[in-house]
Design a protein around this motif. Structure first.
Motif, mmCIF file in Angstrom:
data_model
loop_
_atom_site.group_PDB
_atom_site.id
_atom_site.type_symbol
_atom_site.label_atom_id
_atom_site.label_comp_id
_atom_site.label_asym_id
_atom_site.label_seq_id
_atom_site.Cartn_x
_atom_site.Cartn_y
_atom_site.Cartn_z
ATOM 1 N N GLN A 59 -9.697 -3.627 -11.976
ATOM 2 C CA GLN A 59 -9.769 -3.488 -10.510
ATOM 3 C C GLN A 59 -10.016 -4.867 -9.891
ATOM 4 O OE1 GLN A 59 -9.179 -0.539 -9.578
ATOM 5 N NE2 GLN A 59 -9.598 0.646 -11.418
ATOM 6 N N ASN A 89 -4.958 5.506 -13.840
ATOM 7 C CA ASN A 89 -5.145 5.459 -12.386
ATOM 8 C C ASN A 89 -4.820 4.095 -11.809
ATOM 9 O OD1 ASN A 89 -5.669 7.832 -11.237
ATOM 10 N ND2 ASN A 89 -7.867 7.841 -11.726
ATOM 11 N N THR A 90 -5.263 3.072 -12.546
ATOM 12 C CA THR A 90 -5.025 1.703 -12.061
ATOM 13 C C THR A 90 -3.529 1.398 -12.028
ATOM 14 O OG1 THR A 90 -7.044 1.177 -13.240
ATOM 15 C CG2 THR A 90 -5.814 -0.666 -12.345
ATOM 16 N N LYS A 93 -2.058 2.918 -9.051
ATOM 17 C CA LYS A 93 -2.421 2.151 -7.855
ATOM 18 C C LYS A 93 -1.636 0.832 -7.786
ATOM 19 C CE LYS A 93 -6.598 0.944 -6.509
ATOM 20 N NZ LYS A 93 -8.045 0.794 -6.683
ATOM 21 N N ASP A 94 -1.550 0.153 -8.967
ATOM 22 C CA ASP A 94 -0.869 -1.151 -8.989
ATOM 23 C C ASP A 94 0.623 -1.019 -8.669
ATOM 24 O OD1 ASP A 94 -3.144 -2.468 -9.475
ATOM 25 O OD2 ASP A 94 -2.713 -3.028 -11.558
ATOM 26 N N GLU A 96 1.782 0.570 -6.409
ATOM 27 C CA GLU A 96 1.963 0.627 -4.951
ATOM 28 C C GLU A 96 1.350 -0.598 -4.278
ATOM 29 O OE1 GLU A 96 0.439 4.424 -3.898
ATOM 30 O OE2 GLU A 96 2.106 5.482 -4.855
ATOM 31 N N ASP A 97 0.995 -1.609 -5.083
ATOM 32 C CA ASP A 97 0.393 -2.835 -4.552
ATOM 33 C C ASP A 97 1.420 -3.562 -3.660
ATOM 34 O OD1 ASP A 97 -2.126 -4.709 -5.534
ATOM 35 O OD2 ASP A 97 -0.409 -5.886 -4.794
ATOM 36 N N ARG A 103 3.324 -5.143 -8.892
ATOM 37 C CA ARG A 103 4.048 -3.890 -9.143
ATOM 38 C C ARG A 103 4.893 -4.022 -10.426
ATOM 39 N NH1 ARG A 103 5.326 -4.234 -3.491
ATOM 40 N NH2 ARG A 103 7.580 -4.432 -3.836
ATOM 41 N N PRO A 125 5.026 6.780 -11.172
ATOM 42 C CA PRO A 125 5.077 5.353 -10.804
ATOM 43 C C PRO A 125 6.425 4.714 -11.162
ATOM 44 C CG PRO A 125 3.132 5.803 -12.155
ATOM 45 C CD PRO A 125 3.843 7.090 -11.988
#
Length: 919
Positions: A59, A89-90, A93-94, A96-97, A103, A125
């Motif tokens: 994170q 999860n990360t 999230k990444d 959609e960075d 990405r 993803p």
């Protein structure tokens, strides 16, 4: 200070310290700790205990730190799959960075984590990244699909990623197109049956547009993909060639070779009359020449590829001979390869400079290179007739140097020159004989013996020369022994009075004192020929020899066509198809050049067919009848003669009879029986009096021969049932049996056991177990078996036909995928169709009946009311036969289509089907 400091620490107990540092609040400290962890991991320390702490560091917005954590994750996810789920999860999230680099990094790492549990979480993803607005992310995601397909192919297909990947071929960014092509090619290679890269003129146009703007690796992927496309006509082929030609001037040699591959393949479709064809030939030479100015390793790869190109189209480089001249500092592997290409390009126009060059090479210090150079001079003489005289005088000059290995190589090639130009250069024989004592290599000794034997009438002391070799006969290699035997027999036929002792000596050495079967067989043949019919012996042994051809080491045309499709890959360096060295053959697709289109001249088109079977199923090649020096039974081979048995005649034998006895046939009818499960039409029993009886000018045969087949005694066993009747006036004992070489190597697995003496008019029935490990030779017809039975009185010859289904083995069931791939791989011209009439069985009954004879049903389906059975069977010699059986309910006839790499087997397999189904 550089990062090397992280690798110098050798502290003990640092895992605990690192744990504390990884959980520190300070960003810098965290980054330092992760670097230390990666350093420890790199030198091989186990830092998997820190997995949760490192994952917590994900994170972060710091790109450098993220990269390090992802590196750690790739390494340890496999050993800690449960912990790796924490990172999912990360990733999501990444992906959609806002930063496209992050990405792409996330999607790249996802593809490298080979853990089944995680893959399904990564689909969403990945789907987003495939449609990302940034081309860098899309190109990374395209490669990720190929990696995911390798882990879980079903998942990729279900999620529709393959269709998305196909859409990326039309992407506006050339790098995305290149990666999509690379990914699809990779997937298609591991699943040859799937038609993923369904190329059409529109998609080809998009690929060619992207080609100009890609990186060099992108260009290679696209060019390799183009090479797998078959244009619909010569106009399309020409237009593709025109757009690929600029790649020939690329700085990267891999791009150049990939472009050459595409052009070589599509040139097949162009007519030689086109102006463009000539232009293309001219454009191909300079890039190939440029490759030879690279470092030696690259030169070698280029030369191996040029070797193939020169064999296919010598006109491309015919004016470039000078670039293949050897430089003093070339490594030996480059020198030998250049030499090979020089000979291939040698012609009347350039032979003078080639010979001057070769003569220079023959005085070098490198022994291997000198040998090859001397051999090359001989090959030039055979290839370019006008240069033969000059080559022979060059070889004589080299013999005068008295350098041992040069002399020996020269003698070997002069033998070939004599074969090519008989009665032209024999004046040099005296010079060769002077060097007899210095020969110590088997090939040179054998060549010299051949020359002495062949030209014995011109050499006064030929018998003394050959006798000098005979003194150490048992120490010689087989090659020399065989040549010596033939040489002395030739000498005997030319000068019979002076050499009788010599020939008897060599024949007894070959037959009685030798344990080499080839030598013994040849000795017996000569002995029998000389003793029964010296005139025939003269015709056989002194027959005119065919002239030898110029290029003996050319690659076989279908293999050459396949290798042209692999230019720029390992296959082109090994000169072997990938199936020969890729383990398991998974993903190996047989390629062949496209056929010439109707507008170009068909006479030019070499027949192309995919070469070879996948490794596991390479069929044994059945040698042709004329290929082998036969054993004693193999002197007069022919198909069985049908018709009534002939009357007995008494025969006067010649001086030598190795099997014993004058050959009246005294044994009566024999009943030949073999499995499995089917009676065979009586016409398959062939009467005696076959070509074998003529071995000793025999026209005999008492008794008839009937034939029928019964069920096997045990599954997988083959036996032959004989019924012997004594029609002589005395008791028969000492029975023995011998089979001639035959198409499938059938041979007795045990001696012929006749336990009690056979009295006159007594009949005995014997079952003889058979094996399939005997000598192989192609018979006519294929299932012909020639047999000799010997006893204390006589030798009896007969031939019979056996049904092929006795040779179907129990592991003949192919799996569906393999069946489909093999069916497509076997050329269509190998397919044969037959009608089986009067067969009222339904599909189930047919399938079970055939299975009991080792014909296995791989798949079954119903098409428009017809039952289709797809079947496979395997013969004892490894040949696979694939079948499609169409059964129409209510119709007593069914259609059988057979495909096999050895099409001559098909007719006999069809007869086996008929026999089994109608029994």
């Amino acid at each position: 200070m550089t990062d090397s400091k992280y690798f110098t620490t050798t502290k003990k107990g640092e895992i605990f310290e690192l744990k504390a540092e990884l959980n520190s609040d300070k960003k810098e400290k965290k980054k330092e700790a992760v670097k230390k962890v990666i350093a420890s991991m790199t030198v091989g320390k186990d830092v998997s205990a820190l997995f949760p702490d490192v994952v917590n560091c994900m994170q972060t917005d710091n790109l450098e730190l993220k990269k390090l954590v992802y590196l750690y994750l790739m390494n340890y996810a496999k050993s800690q799959p449960d912990m790796a789920i924490m990172a999912v999860n990360t990733f999501v999230k990444d992906c959609e960075d806002p930063n496209p680099l992050i990405r792409a990094l996330a999607v790249r790492t996802m593809g490298c984590i080979r853990v089944d549990k995680i893959t399904e979480y990564l689909c969403e993803p990945l789907r987003k990244c495939l449609k990302d607005e940034d081309p860098y992310v899309r190109k990374t995601a395209a490669v990720c699909v190929a990696k995911l397909h390798d882990i879980n192919a079903q998942l990729v297909e279900d999620q529709g990623f393959l269709d998305t990947l196909k859409d990326l071929i039309s992407d506006s960014n050339p790098m995305v197109v290149a990666n999509a092509v690379a990914a699809l090619s990779e997937i298609a290679e591991s699943h040859p049956s799937s038609n993923l890269l369904d190329l059409n003129p529109q998609s080809i146009n998009k690929l060619l547009t992207a080609l100009n703007e890609c990186t060099e690796w992108g260009q290679i992927f696209i060019l390799d993909c183009l090479a797998n496309y078959t244009p619909k006509d010569d106009r399309e082929a020409q237009s593709i060639c025109e757009r690929v030609t600029p790649r020939l001037s690329h700085a990267n040699s891999a791009v150049v070779l990939s472009a050459v591959k595409v052009l070589m393949k599509f040139m097949e479709m162009l007519s030689k009359d086109l102006d463009y064809y000539g232009t293309l030939l001219k454009k191909l030479a300079p890039p190939l020449v440029t490759l030879l100015s690279a470092e030696p390793e690259l030169q070698y790869v280029a030369l191996r590829n040029i070797n193939l190109i020169v064999q296919k189209r010598p006109e491309i480089l015919k004016h470039e001979m000078k670039v293949f001249f050897v430089k003093y500092n070339d490594p030996i592997y480059v020198k030998l390869e250049k030499l090979d290409i020089m000979i291939r390009l040698a012609s009347q126009a350039n032979i003078a400079q080639v010979l001057a060059e070769l003569k220079e090479y023959a005085t070098e210090v490198d022994v291997d290179f000198v040998r090859k150079a001397v051999r090359a001079i001989g090959r030039c003489a055979i290839k370019v007739e006008q240069s033969a005289e000059r080559c022979v005088s060059t070889l004589l000059d080299l013999i005068q140097t008295k350098v041992n290995y040069v002399v020996q190589e020269a003698i070997v090639v002069i033998k070939d020159i004599f074969r090519k130009y008989p009665n032209k250069y024999e004046s040099v024989i005296a010079t060769l004989c002077e060097n007899l004592d210095s020969l110590d290599e088997p090939e040179a000794r054998a060549a010299m013996i051949w020359i002495v034997g062949e030209y014995a009438e011109r050499i006064d002391n030929a018998d003394e020369l050959l006798e000098s070799f005979l003194e150490g006969f048992h120490d010689e290699s087989t090659q020399v022994q065989l040549q010596l035997l033939t040489g002395i027999v030739k000498l005997f036929l030319k000068k019979p009075t002076e050499t009788q002792e010599l020939v008897q000596q060599v024949l007894s050495l070959a037959t009685q004192d030798s344990d080499n079967p080839d030598l013994r067989d040849r000795g017996y043949i000569y002995w029998r020929l000389l003793s029964t019919d010296p005139v025939a012996a003269k015709e056989v042994v002194l027959a005119e020899k065919p002239l030898i051809s110029e290029e003996t080491d050319l690659i076989e045309p279908t293999l050459l066509d396949e290798l042209i499709c692999y230019i720029g890959t390992l296959a082109s360096v090994y000169h072997k198809p990938p199936s020969a060295f890729v383990e398991g053959g998974r993903g190996v697709v047989h390629k062949s050049l496209p056929p010439r289109t109707a507008s170009s001249e068909s006479a030019e088109s070499p027949e192309t067919a995919p070469a070879g079977a996948p490794p596991g199923e390479q069929p044994d090649v059945i040698p042709a009848q004329g290929d082998l020096l036969g054993d004693l039974l193999n002197l007069d081979l022919g198909p069985p003669v049908s018709g009534p048995p002939l009357t007995t005649s008494s025969v006067q034998m010649g001086a030598v009879d190795l099997l014993g006895g004058g050959l009246d046939s005294l044994i009566g009818g024999t009943n030949f029986v073999a499995p499995p499960t089917a009676a065979v039409p009586a016409s398959l029993g062939a009467p005696i009096g076959s070509g074998l009886s003529d071995l000793f000018d025999l026209t005999s045969g008492v008794g008839t021969l009937s034939g029928s087949y019964v069920a096997p005694k045990a599954v997988g066993s083959i036996s032959m049932d004989l019924q012997l009747t004594n029609k002589a006036l005395q008791v028969m004992t000492d029975f023995a049996i011998q089979f001639n070489r035959n198409s499938f190597g059938l041979a007795p697995a045990a001696p012929l056991q006749v336990h009690a003496p056979l009295s006159p008019n007594q009949t005995v029935e014997i079952s003889l177990p058979l094996s399939t490990v005997g000598s192989v030779m192609k018979m006519e017809p294929l299932n012909n078996l020639q047999v000799a039975v010997k006893n204390n009185i006589d030798v009896f010859y007969f031939s019979t036909l056996y049904p092929l289904h006795i040779l179907f083995v129990e592991d003949g069931k192919m799996d569906r995928q393999m069946f489909l791939a093999t069916w497509k791989d076997i050329p269509n011209e190998n397919e044969a169709q037959f009608q089986i009439r009067d067969c009222p069985l339904n599909a189930e009954a047919v399938s079970s009946k055939l299975q009991s004879s080792n014909i296995f049903t791989v798949a079954k389906r119903n098409v428009e009311g017809q039952d289709m059975l797809y079947q496979s069977l395997k013969l004892t010699n490894g040949i696979w036969v694939l079948a499609e059986l169409r059964i129409q309910p209510g119709n007593p006839s069914c259609t059988l289509s057979l495909k096999c790499r050895a099409p001559e087997v098909s007719q006999h397999v069809y007869q086996a089907y008929e026999t089994i189904l109608k029994n």
